[in-house]
Design a protein around this motif. Sequence first.
Motif, PDB file in Angstrom:
ATOM      1  N   ILE A 122       0.623  -1.122  -0.023  1.00 33.40           N
ATOM      2  CA  ILE A 122       0.055  -0.248   0.052  1.00 33.40           C
ATOM      3  C   ILE A 122       0.793   1.293   0.049  1.00 33.40           C
ATOM      4  N   LEU A 123       0.562   2.013  -1.019  1.00 35.37           N
ATOM      5  CA  LEU A 123       1.365   3.237  -1.166  1.00 35.37           C
ATOM      6  C   LEU A 123       0.599   4.357  -1.014  1.00 35.37           C
ATOM      7  N   GLU A 124       0.780   5.267   0.229  1.00 30.63           N
ATOM      8  CA  GLU A 124       0.049   6.553   0.512  1.00 30.63           C
ATOM      9  C   GLU A 124       0.632   7.964  -0.392  1.00 30.63           C
ATOM     10  N   ALA A 125      -0.274   8.315  -1.041  1.00 30.20           N
ATOM     11  CA  ALA A 125       0.033   9.512  -1.940  1.00 30.20           C
ATOM     12  C   ALA A 125      -1.195  10.593  -1.718  1.00 30.20           C
ATOM     13  N   MET A 126      -0.841  11.853  -1.545  1.00 26.92           N
ATOM     14  CA  MET A 126      -1.784  12.816  -1.192  1.00 26.92           C
ATOM     15  C   MET A 126      -2.934  12.483  -0.464  1.00 26.92           C
ATOM     16  N   LYS A 127      -2.784  11.730   0.650  1.00 28.85           N
ATOM     17  CA  LYS A 127      -3.362  11.462   1.660  1.00 28.85           C
ATOM     18  C   LYS A 127      -4.505  10.279   1.396  1.00 28.85           C
ATOM     19  N   MET A 128      -4.089   9.717   0.145  1.00 25.49           N
ATOM     20  CA  MET A 128      -4.953   8.408  -0.401  1.00 25.49           C
ATOM     21  C   MET A 128      -4.100   7.384  -0.211  1.00 25.49           C
TER      22      MET A 128
END
Length: 161
Positions: A122-128
Amino acid sequence: MATMYKIKVNASHQFDISKKDAEAVDCIKTSDNTFHILQDNKSVKTAILNSDFNNKLYTVKVNNNTYEVNINDALDQQIEALGFEIGASKKVNEIKAPMPGLILEINVEKGQDVKEDDALLILEAMKMENVINSPRDGVIKSLSVKQGETVEKNSLLIEFE
């Protein structure tokens, strides 16, 4: 120009047949999937045992012999010539970060067998949270990231064997 079909039988014998020749076959349907064919004054009993229309693969029984038959039309042949084969196996050997972000979770380890669409990390990017799934069946060769690590776009995440 006549429409030509490329026929492959049991993945070993290949031949071409024109649409005109295919339509000229003396064939009578005897039930849902069975046919009677007259070829060179010889009677031939046939049955379609299995059909996979999407892959254009058929299992055909001819006089008690069973054959796997693949039929490609002109479009299939053109797609293959361009290198865009339909259903071609995916040969992705590495997963790279699609965007910069933070590795929240890693669901696989080195040497693990994975199936297509298994959640790898799981990669978190821009709070997603973005779940990165496996593009193919395979074995994990190496992990290039750790949980909690930040990555840049196109950073190597996972390699397959």
